[in-house]
Design a protein around this motif. Structure first.
Motif: not given
Length: 256
Positions: A37-64
């Motif tokens: 809902s923040i102006p300029g945020f275009r997409r967010g994605s959350r990923w779970t690690s396939t090698t670490d049972a506790e690991g996450f990666f998150v990416l926010y894609e921003l307009e500028q």
């Protein structure tokens, strides 16, 4: 996937097993909608690690890049909700990089992702960037792959740590980041083992302290998703057009 803007926030952290269920609920139903809902945020994605049972990666894609210092973003970072304040201490080993997009090739959202954190050897920055961009451009077109990207961490200068940072504790940061995504995990792994192996990257001009992570997609959201889910009139219209039926013996709901 093709990155939807000129900047990004890339984050790695761990969540202990006993917190993962609540974390998923909070992150999907409150935190992602808030960020999208923040102006300029275009997409967010959350990923779970396939090698670490506790690991996450998150990416926010921003307009500028300027979105990183916008009042819309900083106001949220400095006013976390009660649920966010509760969950922030459970982000263990947080690495949070605010980035400029140096190169981005491909299109669509994939299911498999590799992240590679690296730094250039002194004096070989241009050589390494050129080599990486050429390799990423070629890989994005290969069967099994959908996207190949290069990010440079460029942390904005702010007066003080945000409230969220103070709750979590000190965050780390990456330097250069390579993202390789695809619909075939084996092909993604082959790219990491080949062109982006530590030995290949070191020969191309990277330092030896390279960190590689492998992930699968858990959740993704755009501002359009938030607008749809928060529009009562749209939800009512969709409900009226729902048609219960059974397909292959299983109950489903069709939206006409």
């Amino acid at each position: 996937m093709s990155l939807l803007g000129k900047a990004a926030v890339a984050m790695w952290w761990s969540v202990r097993p006993e917190q993962r269920s609540e974390f998923g609920d909070w992150h999907s139903h409150e935190h992602f909608p808030e960020r999208m809902s923040i102006p300029g945020f275009r997409r967010g994605s959350r990923w779970t690690s396939t090698t670490d049972a506790e690991g996450f990666f998150v990416l926010y894609e921003l307009e500028q890049y300027e979105v990183l210092t916008s009042s819309g973003y900083l106001d949220r970072l400095n006013a976390p909700t009660p649920w966010s304040a509760k969950m922030m201490p459970h982000h263990l080993g947080m690495v949070r990089s605010q980035c400029r997009v140096a190169s981005s090739f491909g299109g669509g959202v994939a299911t498999s992702l590799a992240t590679i954190r690296l730094s250039p050897q002194a004096g070989r920055e241009t050589e390494l960037q050129t080599r990486l961009s050429e390799t990423l451009s070629a890989l994005a077109l290969q069967p099994g792959l959908t996207g190949a990207h290069l990010l440079f961490t460029d942390t904005p200068r702010t007066s003080a740590p945000t409230t969220e940072q103070q709750i979590r504790g000190r965050d780390g940061a990456a330097d250069w980041i390579v993202l390789l995504s695809g619909y075939d995990a084996d092909v993604v792994d082959a790219g990491v083992a080949g062109q982006f192996s530590p030995s290949s990257l070191h020969a191309a001009g990277a330092r030896e302290d390279i960190k590689i992570g492998r992930y699968r997609l858990a959740f993704t959201m755009t501002p359009q998703d938030v607008a749809r889910s928060s529009n009562p009139a749209r939800r009512t219209a969709d409900k009226k057009n729902e048609m219960p039926c059974r397909i292959g013996g299983f109950p489903v709901v069709l939206v006409t």
